[in-house]
Enzyme design. Structure first.
Site, PDB file in Angstrom:
ATOM      1  N   CYS A 391       0.928  -1.167  -0.100  1.00 48.18           N
ATOM      2  CA  CYS A 391      -0.034  -0.099   0.057  1.00 48.18           C
ATOM      3  C   CYS A 391       0.854   1.172   0.161  1.00 48.18           C
ATOM      4  CB  CYS A 391      -1.052  -0.082   1.116  1.00 48.18           C
ATOM      5  SG  CYS A 391      -2.533   0.909   0.799  1.00 48.18           S
ATOM      6  N   HIS A 522      -3.615  -4.663   0.267  1.00 41.54           N
ATOM      7  CA  HIS A 522      -2.934  -5.516   1.580  1.00 41.54           C
ATOM      8  C   HIS A 522      -3.137  -6.711   1.292  1.00 41.54           C
ATOM      9  CE1 HIS A 522      -2.249  -1.678   3.945  1.00 41.54           C
ATOM     10  NE2 HIS A 522      -3.489  -1.208   3.498  1.00 41.54           N
ATOM     11  N   GLU A 524      -1.856  -9.006   2.889  1.00 46.47           N
ATOM     12  CA  GLU A 524      -1.396  -9.759   4.230  1.00 46.47           C
ATOM     13  C   GLU A 524      -2.837  -9.977   4.922  1.00 46.47           C
ATOM     14  OE1 GLU A 524      -0.589  -6.380   3.533  1.00 46.47           O
ATOM     15  OE2 GLU A 524      -1.357  -5.056   5.081  1.00 46.47           O
TER      16      GLU A 524
HETATM   17  N1  GLN Z   1      -1.717   6.703   3.323  1.00 47.23           N
HETATM   18  C1  GLN Z   1      -1.950   5.960   1.856  1.00 47.23           C
HETATM   19  C2  GLN Z   1      -3.420   6.099   1.475  1.00 47.23           C
HETATM   20  O1  GLN Z   1      -4.135   6.642   2.146  1.00 47.23           O
HETATM   21  C3  GLN Z   1      -1.589   4.433   2.071  1.00 47.23           C
HETATM   22  C4  GLN Z   1      -2.682   3.872   2.952  1.00 47.23           C
HETATM   23  C5  GLN Z   1      -2.240   2.536   3.545  1.00 47.23           C
HETATM   24  O2  GLN Z   1      -0.937   2.198   3.372  1.00 47.23           O
HETATM   25  N2  GLN Z   1      -3.006   1.573   3.984  1.00 47.23           N
HETATM   26  O3  GLN Z   1      -3.663   5.824   0.147  1.00 47.23           O
END
Ligand code: GLN
Length: 550
Positions: A391, A522, A524
């Protein structure tokens, strides 16, 4: 109210928090699932937040995202991992949700002009939610973990709901208390008194525990069991010893050494649907414990401020995902936490990264430590150290690539620099509106979205298929305006949304780098003990290879 015949097991905590109520709940669910039942675990969080999405990871731990996109407590992740199932919205409840429903119903004249009160209205909303969860899951047994500890003001209402359900259907409701028995250093003897008091407190709510899970550093001896039996009015066989062990995944196996599933089924007056079989699970546990070969992995993040305990908590799904792939490849991943702020201020030299087989930059928000992460990404890209960005870790890899290889010097994410000349990571217009209107709760891109994988890429080879579904939790995206430019500079978007607008995976060709890959989602959240995530496995395999050749 509660339907006859469906079984409810309530798990409450005594003495103190943090002793493994979530793991106990997961493990009870696991051993009953093994006996052929459809089970549905439920987590109750007694706080007033409507979901876990707005909470700070250093305080609350990881926010676990369900398939639907609901942002929940990390215990939900444990349940999914133990049971290898996808949970539903109905399996999670906060006081915020419960009260919101009741208040909205009152505003809509749903209570027909009556007083609306905690008892019965809020209590009954809780019971209805538990019933609905059983119904949508088509389960035979619900295992409900009530957050907090006995004696808290906050969770008393949930315990009251359990009492009412038990009063109506005594054979269908089981009360389990997970308690803690300290062995104070100076005394050197295991003490039962705090547990006695916790049980007494539960008694004052009108509830008698049927089972006590006795968490402690060491095994409970016969004497302690008998003492608890007498003072707590629970049979000695119903006091289950749960000593500290190396892996949480051993807990179901340990419970079964004490025949816990049979004891529970006896108490609930039902018969097993099949002979419990945990062979594959046991195999997985053995592989995680026995692996001799190690591979060092660095996780570069920022949510480490409150000490070791929280540190592991904020990234729990990432840690577990690495472990599962480790078990598959018969290696023990050794994780080191590196604070990205230390790379920023020079407290740690970048050459430190040479020690590792691979580097992960997990999800994150905000400005702290970002420049440190960018330095780390540049270093591992240039030194061909396997890199896996999750992410934020993907977004920052795109920023780094744009700056140093696509000639976009000032490139950034608008999350950090809204005025950048090259917003390679930005917000889609709908998200922009959310931010402007301060609508932060539950408005990110959340939950499962499909991605199409390009042939001939690391991602496609790892998954071995064209279409995948992965869980998201972010506001920002790769800016479509820069895709051509980035691709021209050699970055490969190997996973894209069906309409090709959203970039889901970015990677470098294997010719250029052994493993440099980031996911907008994600991965994970979908890694499971017996189904490790293919990208984590591919990353770990690259890390092992890198270590061997260095
Ligand atoms: N801050 C970034 C976003 O809002 C990544 C978010 C994250 O890593 N879950 O897109």
């Amino acid at each position: 109210m509660a339907k006859k015949g469906h079984k409810y097991i309530f798990v409450v905590g005594g003495v103190m928090s943090g002793v493994g109520k979530g793991v106990a709940t997961s493990s009870i669910a696991k051993i009953l699932q093994a006996k052929g039942f459809i089970v549905n675990p439920i987590k109750i969080d007694p706080y007033l937040n409507v979901d876990a999405g707005t909470m700070n990871p250093t305080e609350h731990g990881e926010v676990f995202v369900l398939r639907s996109g609901l942002e929940t407590d990390q215990d939900m992740g444990n349940y999914e991992r133990f049971l290898d199932v996808d949970l539903r919205d109905e399996d999670y409840m906060t006081s915020g949700m419960v009260y919101k429903t009741v208040i909205e119903r009152e505003r809509a004249l749903g209570y027909k002009g009556k007083f609306v009160e905690t008892i019965p209205h809020v209590r009954d909303e809780i019971i209805q939610r538990l019933e609905r969860a059983a119904e949508v899951n088509g389960s035979q047994i619900s295992i409900i973990e009530i957050g907090g500890t006995i004696g808290d003001f906050q969770n008393a209402l949930y315990i009251e709901a359990a009492r009412v359900m038990e009063m109506q259907h005594p054979d269908d409701v089981l009360m389990v208390m997970v308690s803690y028995l300290p062995v104070p250093n100076k005394i050197g003897e295991m003490k039962t008194k705090p547990t006695q008091n916790a049980v007494r407190q539960l008694n004052s709510y009108g509830i008698q525990p049927d089972l006590i899970i006795a968490r402690s550093e060491v095994v409970l001896d016969r004497r302690r069991k008998e003492k608890l039996a007498i003072w707590c009015n629970v049979r000695a066989e119903h006091v289950i010893s749960a000593p500290d062990i190396e892996s949480i995944y051993e807990v179901p196996l340990n419970f079964e050494k004490d025949n816990l599933s049979d004891i529970i089924l006896d108490l609930l007056k039902i018969r097993a649907r099949r002979k419990g079989d945990l062979t594959r699970w046991r195999g997985f546990v053995r592989r995680t414990l026995k692996a001799k070969k190690t591979v060092p992995i660095a996780i570069v993040g920022k949510y480490f401020d409150t000490g070791d305990f929280v540190l592991a908590d904020a990234y729990i799904s990432v840690i577990e995902a690495i472990k599962f792939s480790g078990a598959k490849l018969n290696v023990k991943p050794v994780l080191t936490w590196l604070d990205s702020k230390d790379f920023e201020n020079g407290a740690l030299p970048l050459s430190e990264l040479k020690k590792y087989g691979g580097v992960i930059v997990p999800g994150g928000f905000g400005e702290t430590g970002v420049e440190g992460k960018l330095k780390v990404i540049q270093y591992v890209r240039e030194h061909k150290i396997p890199y896996f960005g999750l992410c934020y870790g993907m977004q920052l890899a795109v920023v780094e690539y744009a700056r140093h290889l696509a000639g976009l010097k000032d490139a950034h994410t608008t999350e950090i620099n809204p005025k950048t000349a090259h917003p390679v990571i930005w917000v889609m217009p709908a998200q922009k509106k959310n931010i402007e209107e301060r609508k932060y709760g539950g408005t990110m891109r959340l939950g499962v979205y499909p991605a199409y994988l390009k042939k001939g890429t690391i991602a496609r080879a790892a998954y071995g298929k064209e279409i995948v579904e992965e869980r998201h939790r972010h506001r920002y995206e790769v800016n479509p305006e820069y895709i051509k430019k980035l691709e021209g500079a050699g970055l490969v978007f190997s996973g894209v949304s069906p309409d090709k607008v959203l970039m889901e995976i970015a990677e470098l060709p294997k010719k250029k780098h052994p493993f440099f890959l980031g996911t907008q989602f994600h991965p994970e959240f979908q890694a499971r003990p017996l189904h490790p995530h293919p990208l984590f496995t591919a990353f770990l395999a690259a890390a092992i290879k890198h270590r061997r050749s260095n």
